[in-house]
Each structure stands twice: as C-alpha cells, then as structure tokens.
Write a protein that holds these residues in place. Structure first.
Motif, PDB file in Angstrom:
ATOM      1  N   VAL A 170       0.601  -1.244   0.053  1.00 44.51           N
ATOM      2  CA  VAL A 170      -0.034  -0.143   0.106  1.00 44.51           C
ATOM      3  C   VAL A 170       0.911   1.415  -0.019  1.00 44.51           C
ATOM      4  CG1 VAL A 170      -1.754   1.307   1.090  1.00 44.51           C
ATOM      5  CG2 VAL A 170      -1.917  -1.126   1.429  1.00 44.51           C
ATOM      6  N   LEU A 171       0.663   1.819  -0.977  1.00 41.65           N
ATOM      7  CA  LEU A 171       1.384   3.305  -1.082  1.00 41.65           C
ATOM      8  C   LEU A 171       2.823   3.610  -1.068  1.00 41.65           C
ATOM      9  CD1 LEU A 171      -1.307   5.534   0.717  1.00 41.65           C
ATOM     10  CD2 LEU A 171      -1.356   5.042  -1.486  1.00 41.65           C
ATOM     11  N   ASN A 172       3.355   2.278  -1.195  1.00 39.95           N
ATOM     12  CA  ASN A 172       4.984   1.967  -0.931  1.00 39.95           C
ATOM     13  C   ASN A 172       5.619   1.469  -2.030  1.00 39.95           C
ATOM     14  OD1 ASN A 172       7.426   2.417   0.370  1.00 39.95           O
ATOM     15  ND2 ASN A 172       7.095   0.660   1.697  1.00 39.95           N
ATOM     16  N   ILE A 173       5.678   1.735  -3.327  1.00 40.67           N
ATOM     17  CA  ILE A 173       6.171   0.965  -4.353  1.00 40.67           C
ATOM     18  C   ILE A 173       7.597   1.411  -5.007  1.00 40.67           C
ATOM     19  CG2 ILE A 173       5.801   0.393  -6.786  1.00 40.67           C
ATOM     20  CD1 ILE A 173       2.646   0.393  -6.468  1.00 40.67           C
ATOM     21  N   PRO A 174       8.514   0.758  -4.426  1.00 42.85           N
ATOM     22  CA  PRO A 174       9.883   1.094  -4.597  1.00 42.85           C
ATOM     23  C   PRO A 174      10.188   1.212  -5.914  1.00 42.85           C
ATOM     24  CG  PRO A 174       9.959  -1.196  -4.021  1.00 42.85           C
ATOM     25  CD  PRO A 174       8.614  -0.456  -3.883  1.00 42.85           C
ATOM     26  N   PRO A 175      11.131   2.258  -6.254  1.00 40.60           N
ATOM     27  CA  PRO A 175      11.717   2.242  -7.805  1.00 40.60           C
ATOM     28  C   PRO A 175      12.135   0.626  -8.497  1.00 40.60           C
ATOM     29  CG  PRO A 175      12.545   4.193  -6.525  1.00 40.60           C
ATOM     30  CD  PRO A 175      11.975   2.865  -5.590  1.00 40.60           C
ATOM     31  N   VAL A 176      11.638   0.758  -9.378  1.00 34.41           N
ATOM     32  CA  VAL A 176      11.766  -0.743  -9.956  1.00 34.41           C
ATOM     33  C   VAL A 176      13.533  -1.110 -10.008  1.00 34.41           C
ATOM     34  CG1 VAL A 176      11.888  -2.106 -12.319  1.00 34.41           C
ATOM     35  CG2 VAL A 176      10.045  -0.680 -11.775  1.00 34.41           C
ATOM     36  N   HIS A 177      14.096  -0.115 -10.247  1.00 29.30           N
ATOM     37  CA  HIS A 177      15.879  -0.430 -10.348  1.00 29.30           C
ATOM     38  C   HIS A 177      16.156  -1.123  -8.973  1.00 29.30           C
ATOM     39  CE1 HIS A 177      17.327   0.349 -13.966  1.00 29.30           C
ATOM     40  NE2 HIS A 177      18.496   0.547 -13.854  1.00 29.30           N
ATOM     41  N   ASN A 178      15.533  -0.488  -7.750  1.00 31.44           N
ATOM     42  CA  ASN A 178      15.838  -1.124  -6.198  1.00 31.44           C
ATOM     43  C   ASN A 178      15.886  -2.619  -6.210  1.00 31.44           C
ATOM     44  OD1 ASN A 178      16.189   1.483  -5.661  1.00 31.44           O
ATOM     45  ND2 ASN A 178      14.639   1.598  -4.213  1.00 31.44           N
ATOM     46  N   LEU A 179      14.738  -3.328  -7.036  1.00 26.42           N
ATOM     47  CA  LEU A 179      14.314  -4.784  -7.249  1.00 26.42           C
ATOM     48  C   LEU A 179      14.893  -5.346  -8.337  1.00 26.42           C
ATOM     49  CD1 LEU A 179      10.598  -4.349  -5.731  1.00 26.42           C
ATOM     50  CD2 LEU A 179      12.682  -5.025  -4.579  1.00 26.42           C
TER      51      LEU A 179
END
Length: 172
Positions: free
Chosen positions: A126-135
C-alpha cells in the motif's frame, strides 16, 4: 428477468497474469521479460484509452494481474472484473482512489503497479512501491522510468492518461 437483474459475462478461456507469474517464478525463478511486459501493457493501454474515452469516462478501479487474462489461443489480454470488486486490492490502488476520488490516472497507477509486480515478482504494498531499479537493477532504465512514473504516488508526476503512457512506450 421478473424484476431481478443479472450480469452476464463472457467466459474467457485462458489464465490471468498472476497465475502466469506464479508459474514462471516456480519454474524459472524469473518474472516476466521486458518484451512480454511491453506487448501486454500496450494491449491494456488500448483498452483503457477506449474506456476513458467514453462519456462519461469509464474507470476500472481494480486493475491488477489477477484481472488481466491472456486469452487462449489468441494471446490477447482481456481486462475483467468491471465493478465487481467490493474490496480494493490495496497494493494496486493509489491514494486518491483510497480517498474515494478515483480518476483516469488511478487506472494508470494500477497498471503501473501491476507492471512493477510482473517485472520484479514482488507484490506491491500500500502506497509504497519502490523504484523498479531497487528490485531489478538490470532492467532497461527507460522501461523502469515508465513503470516508476506510472505508479508514482504524486499525481502531477504520473502519466496524465493512458494515451500519454502509450506515447511514452512508443518513444522507446
């Protein structure tokens, strides 16, 4: 019929993208590839462009991998579950929608969160999607930027429409 309303829906032969992702992760340990994500995203954007172009605009309000079915044998993506959801799938819902103020950019956010999930294999929170590059540091930065922009919590950063997001994909 006799004063009772029924909703008749087409049966779609196929599997939803959540099922496909789970199978991919089990078999290969890898989520969806970029080429597949882009092809699927274009199809969903075409659907959203049509829906949002109606008068008044039709909002889906529950875009998520489980509501995207790959039709067999055509491979075409079908968006399902229009207005059927009683509870929101929170990880795919932007703040404005949680506040009861859904708009076209809310569907764009949900699509972005879905793409994020499909390309990283990580369920959004919920409301906490990290930048794709982090994953997924090896993901093409241009694709990562489109996904990150689509699921930005800031409305003024997010694509203003499905058409604008499709233009972003066309520029790749």
């Amino acid at each position: 019929v006799n004063g009772v309303y029924y909703m008749v829906m087409e049966f779609i032969v196929g599997r939803n993208l959540e099922q496909e992702l789970e199978e991919r992760l089990q078999l290969t340990g890898q989520p969806f590839g970029v080429d597949q994500i882009i092809r699927d995203c274009r199809q969903v954007l075409d659907i959203l462009i049509y829906l949002h172009g109606q008068t008044p605009p039709l909002l889906h309000r529950d875009i998520k991998p489980a509501n995207l079915i790959r039709e067999h044998p055509s491979g075409r993506i079908r968006l399902v579950d229009f207005g059927m959801a009683r509870l929101l799938t929170l990880g795919y819902s932007p703040l404005e929608q949680l506040q009861g103020k859904a708009e076209q950019r809310s569907d764009v956010y949900a699509l972005g969160a879905s793409l994020h999930h499909l390309v990283t294999g990580v369920v959004p929170t919920v409301l906490n999607i990290p930048p794709v590059h982090n994953l997924k540091p090896d993901l093409d930065p241009a694709i990562a930027a489109i996904i990150d922009r689509a699921c930005s919590s800031e409305l003024n950063i997010r694509f203003s429409s499905a058409k604008e997001m499709l233009r972003g994909l066309d520029e790749l």
